[in-house]
Design a protein around this motif. Structure first.
Motif, PDB file in Angstrom:
ATOM      1  N   ASN A 145     -87.922 -24.856 -28.889  1.00  0.00           N
ATOM      2  CA  ASN A 145     -88.638 -24.164 -28.090  1.00  0.00           C
ATOM      3  C   ASN A 145     -88.125 -23.126 -26.888  1.00  0.00           C
ATOM      4  O   ASN A 145     -88.704 -22.442 -26.191  1.00  0.00           O
ATOM      5  N   GLU A 146     -86.779 -23.078 -26.715  1.00  0.00           N
ATOM      6  CA  GLU A 146     -86.280 -22.168 -25.819  1.00  0.00           C
ATOM      7  C   GLU A 146     -85.999 -20.746 -26.521  1.00  0.00           C
ATOM      8  O   GLU A 146     -85.564 -20.838 -27.738  1.00  0.00           O
ATOM      9  N   PRO A 147     -86.417 -19.878 -25.962  1.00  0.00           N
ATOM     10  CA  PRO A 147     -87.061 -19.722 -24.527  1.00  0.00           C
ATOM     11  C   PRO A 147     -88.774 -19.658 -24.864  1.00  0.00           C
ATOM     12  O   PRO A 147     -89.146 -20.306 -23.942  1.00  0.00           O
ATOM     13  N   GLU A 148     -89.190 -19.102 -25.798  1.00  0.00           N
ATOM     14  CA  GLU A 148     -90.584 -18.942 -25.948  1.00  0.00           C
ATOM     15  C   GLU A 148     -91.213 -19.594 -27.166  1.00  0.00           C
ATOM     16  O   GLU A 148     -92.156 -18.715 -27.818  1.00  0.00           O
ATOM     17  N   ASP A 177     -80.800 -26.729 -40.790  1.00  0.00           N
ATOM     18  CA  ASP A 177     -81.143 -25.114 -40.463  1.00  0.00           C
ATOM     19  C   ASP A 177     -81.669 -24.795 -39.122  1.00  0.00           C
ATOM     20  O   ASP A 177     -82.399 -25.294 -38.425  1.00  0.00           O
ATOM     21  N   PHE A 178     -80.650 -24.044 -38.492  1.00  0.00           N
ATOM     22  CA  PHE A 178     -80.704 -24.185 -37.028  1.00  0.00           C
ATOM     23  C   PHE A 178     -80.277 -22.740 -36.316  1.00  0.00           C
ATOM     24  O   PHE A 178     -79.199 -22.234 -36.748  1.00  0.00           O
ATOM     25  N   ASN A 179     -80.766 -22.136 -35.557  1.00  0.00           N
ATOM     26  CA  ASN A 179     -80.515 -20.696 -35.282  1.00  0.00           C
ATOM     27  C   ASN A 179     -79.276 -20.670 -34.296  1.00  0.00           C
ATOM     28  O   ASN A 179     -78.565 -19.665 -34.229  1.00  0.00           O
ATOM     29  N   GLY A 185     -76.315 -23.142 -31.668  1.00  0.00           N
ATOM     30  CA  GLY A 185     -75.349 -24.146 -31.572  1.00  0.00           C
ATOM     31  C   GLY A 185     -76.187 -25.491 -31.536  1.00  0.00           C
ATOM     32  O   GLY A 185     -76.040 -26.257 -32.269  1.00  0.00           O
ATOM     33  N   ALA A 186     -76.632 -25.588 -30.376  1.00  0.00           N
ATOM     34  CA  ALA A 186     -77.550 -26.933 -30.103  1.00  0.00           C
ATOM     35  C   ALA A 186     -78.637 -26.640 -28.651  1.00  0.00           C
ATOM     36  O   ALA A 186     -78.487 -25.662 -27.974  1.00  0.00           O
ATOM     37  N   MET A 187     -79.253 -27.486 -28.579  1.00  0.00           N
ATOM     38  CA  MET A 187     -80.505 -27.150 -27.694  1.00  0.00           C
ATOM     39  C   MET A 187     -80.563 -28.577 -26.604  1.00  0.00           C
ATOM     40  O   MET A 187     -80.660 -29.793 -27.239  1.00  0.00           O
ATOM     41  N   GLU A 188     -80.648 -28.256 -25.410  1.00  0.00           N
ATOM     42  CA  GLU A 188     -80.702 -29.620 -24.386  1.00  0.00           C
ATOM     43  C   GLU A 188     -81.946 -30.333 -24.381  1.00  0.00           C
ATOM     44  O   GLU A 188     -81.939 -30.728 -23.033  1.00  0.00           O
ATOM     45  N   ASN A 189     -82.794 -30.169 -24.986  1.00  0.00           N
ATOM     46  CA  ASN A 189     -84.090 -30.898 -24.829  1.00  0.00           C
ATOM     47  C   ASN A 189     -83.978 -32.235 -24.174  1.00  0.00           C
ATOM     48  O   ASN A 189     -83.029 -33.052 -24.297  1.00  0.00           O
ATOM     49  N   ALA A 215     -70.805 -31.872 -24.928  1.00  0.00           N
ATOM     50  CA  ALA A 215     -70.473 -32.053 -23.531  1.00  0.00           C
ATOM     51  C   ALA A 215     -71.504 -30.792 -22.867  1.00  0.00           C
ATOM     52  O   ALA A 215     -72.296 -31.054 -21.880  1.00  0.00           O
ATOM     53  N   HIS A 216     -71.400 -29.789 -23.405  1.00  0.00           N
ATOM     54  CA  HIS A 216     -72.235 -28.745 -22.848  1.00  0.00           C
ATOM     55  C   HIS A 216     -73.845 -29.167 -22.808  1.00  0.00           C
ATOM     56  O   HIS A 216     -74.464 -29.048 -21.541  1.00  0.00           O
ATOM     57  N   GLU A 217     -74.474 -29.705 -23.996  1.00  0.00           N
ATOM     58  CA  GLU A 217     -75.728 -29.784 -23.899  1.00  0.00           C
ATOM     59  C   GLU A 217     -76.011 -31.205 -22.911  1.00  0.00           C
ATOM     60  O   GLU A 217     -77.025 -31.272 -22.153  1.00  0.00           O
ATOM     61  N   LEU A 238     -77.996 -18.741 -14.776  1.00  0.00           N
ATOM     62  CA  LEU A 238     -78.173 -19.703 -13.890  1.00  0.00           C
ATOM     63  C   LEU A 238     -77.524 -21.035 -14.411  1.00  0.00           C
ATOM     64  O   LEU A 238     -76.867 -21.818 -14.045  1.00  0.00           O
ATOM     65  N   LYS A 239     -78.348 -21.281 -15.540  1.00  0.00           N
ATOM     66  CA  LYS A 239     -78.016 -22.598 -16.305  1.00  0.00           C
ATOM     67  C   LYS A 239     -76.937 -22.474 -17.320  1.00  0.00           C
ATOM     68  O   LYS A 239     -76.105 -23.366 -17.509  1.00  0.00           O
ATOM     69  N   GLU A 240     -76.900 -21.143 -17.953  1.00  0.00           N
ATOM     70  CA  GLU A 240     -75.872 -21.181 -18.972  1.00  0.00           C
ATOM     71  C   GLU A 240     -74.378 -20.858 -18.631  1.00  0.00           C
ATOM     72  O   GLU A 240     -73.566 -21.603 -19.114  1.00  0.00           O
ATOM     73  N   PHE A 274     -81.208 -12.076 -25.429  1.00  0.00           N
ATOM     74  CA  PHE A 274     -80.341 -12.065 -24.333  1.00  0.00           C
ATOM     75  C   PHE A 274     -79.545 -13.097 -23.888  1.00  0.00           C
ATOM     76  O   PHE A 274     -78.834 -13.603 -23.040  1.00  0.00           O
ATOM     77  N   TYR A 275     -79.430 -14.205 -25.325  1.00  0.00           N
ATOM     78  CA  TYR A 275     -78.471 -15.436 -25.398  1.00  0.00           C
ATOM     79  C   TYR A 275     -77.147 -14.806 -25.798  1.00  0.00           C
ATOM     80  O   TYR A 275     -76.584 -14.761 -26.994  1.00  0.00           O
ATOM     81  N   THR A 276     -76.420 -13.840 -24.928  1.00  0.00           N
ATOM     82  CA  THR A 276     -75.335 -13.300 -25.112  1.00  0.00           C
ATOM     83  C   THR A 276     -74.113 -13.709 -24.709  1.00  0.00           C
ATOM     84  O   THR A 276     -73.900 -14.584 -23.839  1.00  0.00           O
ATOM     85  N   VAL A 318     -74.112 -13.234 -20.782  1.00  0.00           N
ATOM     86  CA  VAL A 318     -74.843 -13.996 -19.834  1.00  0.00           C
ATOM     87  C   VAL A 318     -74.126 -15.513 -19.936  1.00  0.00           C
ATOM     88  O   VAL A 318     -74.037 -16.059 -18.881  1.00  0.00           O
ATOM     89  N   TYR A 319     -73.542 -15.826 -21.096  1.00  0.00           N
ATOM     90  CA  TYR A 319     -72.818 -17.109 -21.277  1.00  0.00           C
ATOM     91  C   TYR A 319     -71.331 -17.096 -20.801  1.00  0.00           C
ATOM     92  O   TYR A 319     -71.023 -17.890 -19.781  1.00  0.00           O
ATOM     93  N   GLU A 320     -70.576 -16.236 -21.324  1.00  0.00           N
ATOM     94  CA  GLU A 320     -69.217 -16.472 -21.154  1.00  0.00           C
ATOM     95  C   GLU A 320     -68.938 -15.563 -19.855  1.00  0.00           C
ATOM     96  O   GLU A 320     -67.956 -15.825 -19.057  1.00  0.00           O
TER      97      GLU A 320
HETATM   98  N1  TRP Z   1     -80.009 -23.644 -24.417  1.00  0.00           N
HETATM   99  C1  TRP Z   1     -79.183 -23.748 -25.600  1.00  0.00           C
HETATM  100  C2  TRP Z   1     -77.626 -23.790 -25.283  1.00  0.00           C
HETATM  101  O1  TRP Z   1     -76.933 -23.064 -24.696  1.00  0.00           O
HETATM  102  C3  TRP Z   1     -79.265 -22.325 -26.379  1.00  0.00           C
HETATM  103  C4  TRP Z   1     -80.219 -22.029 -27.256  1.00  0.00           C
HETATM  104  C5  TRP Z   1     -81.558 -21.073 -26.777  1.00  0.00           C
HETATM  105  C6  TRP Z   1     -80.603 -22.355 -28.448  1.00  0.00           C
HETATM  106  N2  TRP Z   1     -82.157 -20.791 -27.626  1.00  0.00           N
HETATM  107  C7  TRP Z   1     -81.875 -21.573 -28.867  1.00  0.00           C
HETATM  108  C8  TRP Z   1     -80.227 -22.972 -29.307  1.00  0.00           C
HETATM  109  C9  TRP Z   1     -82.512 -21.568 -29.840  1.00  0.00           C
HETATM  110  C10 TRP Z   1     -80.852 -23.187 -30.513  1.00  0.00           C
HETATM  111  C11 TRP Z   1     -81.977 -22.417 -30.879  1.00  0.00           C
HETATM  112  O2  TRP Z   1     -77.163 -25.012 -25.063  1.00  0.00           O
END
Ligand code: TRP
Ligand code: ZN
Length: 868
Positions: free
Chosen positions: A131-134, A268-270, A272-276, A307-309, A329-331, A386-388, A391-393
């Motif tokens: 669900n992140e972001p929309e 099947d994942f776009n 790395g991982a998602m912190e739900n 660890a990140h998640e 701010l979070k990434e 913008f998951y770039t 923004v991250y590094e």
């Molecule tokens: N919030 C996730 C992270 O950095 C990254 C993320 C954003 C994501 N959109 C995504 C992961 C879509 C998987 C699919 O930890």
């Protein structure tokens, strides 16, 4: 990125932000799960955000995309169609009854047809969400923005045979048998959260269970869910999770806040991982690993990403974002936390080398090209773009500067202050910096400009030495005086000629020009500045080569020593491009000789980095020379020169490290890297090449660890060795039924050399290639486009191939298509017909009738950046 206004897609601007008019503080969602047709029934408590005294109530808008609307009820009564409108973007209720009411909406979705992997989708036989972001608006109608905090409860109804496991965030409340072979499972999350952190999973999965006892004595149940058969590949992920939990308690006093923590591996994942909340979803390549099938790099990625998640539970979930512009701010913060964690768990200098190399190889070019944007972008069309790396590094580097300025203890105080003050809220970077300032009782006004200024700052350093007074001074100049002034930390060390540290000092530079000086020296000291890479800037220090050679030998800071050594290589390399003979540049051989003779004092892993020669991409980027074929030719000359000169040393190193245990300890990882480094040079030596082939194949056969096995495959591929085909065939036979290992195989075949286009064209029709699986696409198409020698072919054939691939992916998975489109960003720097052909390929993409918002934005932004 600049905000293009492509065709009909709406641009979101940061200055247009206003708080939501309506909120939905509570939601109960019921899913009737089915791969073809899932029915979603969502019940909201709706309320007005602020008092609208007496005025008429504003309409309520709920986002909803690609949903089949079924029904709408307000306060229990079914609404007639005149009371609401449904558009491509969502649902509008024109006349809400009062400032607080109940709303129930029902809709239908098809997980199976959802190939974009956002919202609720199917992966193998599993159903899961992203669900992140929309993405939430692709599941049900909602106020889908991060400043709408919701307390969720969920009821999952599904066939017991297909979906024995039904998961969501928070706590499991109950499981009920229902008629027709179905069950209903109820989950409730006590913590309010935005829609982007909502998740469900349904499938027939294997569960691996463990427990963790917190420092305060609470027992947390940890579960990892994987496809059946993969249970024995989760040990390292479970270990990583426990290490992360302990570290966050010990470092920041942060203890996990639910009784259950779940990780699910998805094929099947776009990303790395998602912190739900309480239910992390992971790309299976970042969960599944054993020594036979995963490389050391993969193991380390698992450690870092798990660890990140986990760290997001506080920095991201408990304190979340007010809007998507503030993603960093979070990434940025969480990347910094995971970097720090890995530094503590492994070798800090090695980790820093890897992180800075990533920044320089990927973020610097992004920031220098058409897609440059500040770490807080000012506008976006599609947030997914913008998951770039910026923004991250770069975001993480900005946070790191705070930790250098405030010291680690000051930083910890500041972070605790931030988490206490803003718990349960959505905030911006301003609240974060303010918390840091407040806890440390100081002010950092110019520091905020890092969030608004794009591009990598160029800092010129000059030194001045006055023999008569014994005064030494350093001046730092930010060359772009028209830009926002910055504040940044510069740890400095001054050495005498023997390598003794005379002074260590933290200097804080402010604005466009800053100066620092010392006196009382008898001889000119040698300065090391920006130690440990203290700011994300490009440094130009006009000084003698001799001083850099000195630092490559004497600097105590492990990162800066590495950096100085690489600088020596790059400067000499640059001269060789300009025609100077290699033999006339003894400095490279001198620093390598020094490293070799010092090698017993150095950790193996670190040593392997000191001995590594910069990659083609790294050289191109550092020297701003984009003729890759010339770089490759010169690089091979240098490698051969080094190899021939030190052939005995490399043979020795190989022998010393030939036997490694297949475990994940620093020493064994270091041995494997040194095997690889020494073989790499030996293969480049003219004398030993032929003999080595047989040895390499034997080594591939006998390997006890994937790192050993794969490094041979890659080496033969990169050398275009006559045994290359045999090596690939052997690898394929062994691993053809292991998808994650096949990804390495696909990548290695197109990642090197000038002839990869033919290979990629052939492999895209291979029975194991699959356009719908992002890992597979990245490993084949992505690796091809990251191979500069083949992608940037003079006739444009590489660009045309990528264009075709993007067109194909546009209709399957726009996010993956858009990420590939970004790889055109530096085509404009190339020579000959290349820029023209790249521009033409992009222009043709714009003609595709159903071009996605994702791809459209990237194409438009690049073209605009190129002045088209
Ligand atoms: N919030 C996730 C992270 O950095 C990254 C993320 C954003 C994501 N959109 C995504 C992961 C879509 C998987 C699919 O930890
Ligand atoms: Zn993250």
């Amino acid at each position: 990125m600049q905000s293009p206004s492509p065709s009909s897609f709406k641009v979101n601007y940061i200055e247009d932000y206003s708080p939501p008019v309506w909120l939905t503080p509570k939601a109960h969602i019921r899913f009737d799960l089915d791969t073809e047709n899932t029915i979603v029934r969502t019940e909201y408590e709706v309320c007005l955000n602020s008092d609208q005294n007496g005025k008429s109530l504003p309409p309520l808008f709920l986002n909803g995309e690609g949903l089949e609307f079924l029904s709408l009820r307000v306060d229990g009564a079914i609404c007639d169609p005149g009371a609401y409108q449904i558009s491509k973007e969502g649902l509008t209720l024109s006349d809400p009854p009062r400032n607080q009411f109940q709303l129930v909406v029902e809709n239908k979705i098809s997980p199976k047809r959802n190939t974009g992997l956002e919202g609720l989708y199917q992966s193998n036989s599993m159903l899961c969400t992203q669900n992140e972001p929309e993405g939430f608006r692709k599941i049900t109608y909602s106020v889908d923005r991060p400043d709408n905090m919701i307390r969720f409860s969920v009821s999952l109804v599904g066939d017991k045979e297909y979906f024995p496991i039904l998961l969501s965030n928070g706590n499991h409340i109950e499981t009920k048998e229902i008629h027709g072979g179905k069950q209903e499972v109820i989950w409730e999350d006590p913590f309010p959260k935005p829609t982007y952190l909502f998740a469900i999973v349904a499938g027939d999965l294997a569960e691996i269970r463990s427990t963790y006892t917190t420092l305060s004595g609470r027992e947390i149940v940890l579960k990892i869910f994987v496809d059946k058969g993969n249970q024995d590949k989760t040990e390292f992920a479970m270990y990583s999770l426990k290490e992360a939990m302990r570290w966050d308690e010990e470092t920041f006093g942060l203890e996990y806040d639910l009784d259950l923590y779940m990780i699910v591996a998805v094929d099947d994942f776009n990303m790395g991982a998602m912190e739900n909340k309480g239910l992390n979803l992971f790309n299976s390549k970042l969960v599944l690993a054993d020594k036979k099938s995963a490389t050391d790099e993969t193991f380390e990625s698992i450690l870092g990403v798990v660890a990140h998640e986990y760290f997001h539970n506080y920095t991201g979930n408990r304190v979340t974002l007010r809007n998507w512009f503030n993603l960093t701010l979070k990434e940025g913060l969480t990347v910094f936390r995971d970097q720090w964690f890995t530094e503590d768990k492994t070798d800090p200098a090695v980790k820093r080398i890897k992180d800075v190399t990533l920044l320089m190889d990927h973020q610097f070019p992004e920031d220098a090209g058409p897609m440059s944007h500040p770490i807080v972008p000012k506008s976006y069309v599609e947030m997914n773009n913008f998951y770039t790396v910026t923004v991250y590094e770069k975001g993480a580097e900005v946070i790191r500067m705070l930790s250098v300025i405030l010291g680690r203890e000051g930083f910890k105080k500041g972070l605790k202050n931030y988490l206490n003050r803003y718990d349960g809220q959505g905030v911006t970077y301003e609240e974060f910096i303010h918390s840091m300032e407040e806890a440390n009782q100081l002010e950092l006004p110019m520091f905020r400009n890092w969030y608004d200024r794009k591009g990598t700052p160029n800092i010129e350093v000059s030194e001045d030495w006055n023999e008569n007074t014994g005064t030494y001074s350093l001046e730092f100049t930010d060359t772009d005086k028209t830009n926002l002034p910055l504040l940044f930390p510069i740890p400095i060390a001054l050495f005498d000629a023997d390598g003794t540290v005379l002074k260590e000092e933290l200097f804080i530079a402010k604005g466009f020009k800053s100066e620092i000086n010392w006196d009382g020296f008898l001889q000119k000291p040698i300065a090391s500045v920006f130690r440990n890479f203290s700011a994300p800037v490009k440094v130009k220090f006009d000084r003698s080569r001799e001083d850099i050679v000195f630092l490559a030998k004497q600097e105590k800071d492990g990162f800066s020593r590495f950096f100085a050594l690489q600088e020596v290589i790059k400067q000499c390399f640059e001269s060789s491009l300009e025609g100077k003979e290699i033999t006339k540049m003894p400095e490279v051989l001198q620093v390598i000789e020094n490293t070799l003779s010092d090698r017993k004092n150095l950790a193996k892993d670190y040593l392997s980095y000191l001995l590594s020669f910069p990659s083609i991409g790294n050289l191109a980027e550092s020297l701003q020379v984009f003729d890759y074929e010339i770089i490759e030719k010169n690089r091979n000359l240098w490698l051969a020169t080094i190899a021939d000169r030190f052939v005995t040393n490399f043979q020795e190193i190989y022998e010393e490290n030939r036997i490694s245990l297949p475990t994940q300890t620093r020493t064994e990882i270091g041995k494997r890297r040194l095997q690889n480094t020494s073989l790499y040079y030996l293969f480049h030596s003219k004398n030993s090449l032929n003999r080595l082939g047989g040895l390499a194949l034997q080594k591939q056969r006998d390997a006890k660890h994937m790192s050993e096995e794969l490094s041979i495959v890659r080496l033969l591929s990169e050398m275009n060795h006559e045994l290359k085909a045999e090596s690939f065939a052997m690898f394929y036979e062994k691993w053809k039924s292991e998808p994650l290992v096949l990804d390495y195989w696909f990548a290695a075949q197109v990642g090197f050399g000038t002839e990869a286009l033919e290979t990629v064209r052939r492999l895209k029709d291979h029975e194991k290639f699959n356009w719908s699986n992002p890992n597979r696409v990245r490993s084949l198409i992505g690796s091809f486009a990251r191979n500069p020698l083949s992608f940037h072919k003079a006739d444009g054939s590489g660009y045309r191939f990528l264009g075709e691939s993007i067109e194909k992916l546009n209709s399957i998975n726009p996010q993956i298509a858009a990420n590939l489109t970004k790889l055109f960003q530096n085509a404009w720097l190339q020579t000959g017909q290349r820029p023209t052909i790249a521009a033409e390929v992009l222009e043709n993409l714009l003609k595709i009738p159903q071009l996605s918002r994702e791809v459209t934005e990237i194409v438009t932004t690049i073209r605009k950046g190129w002045g088209l």
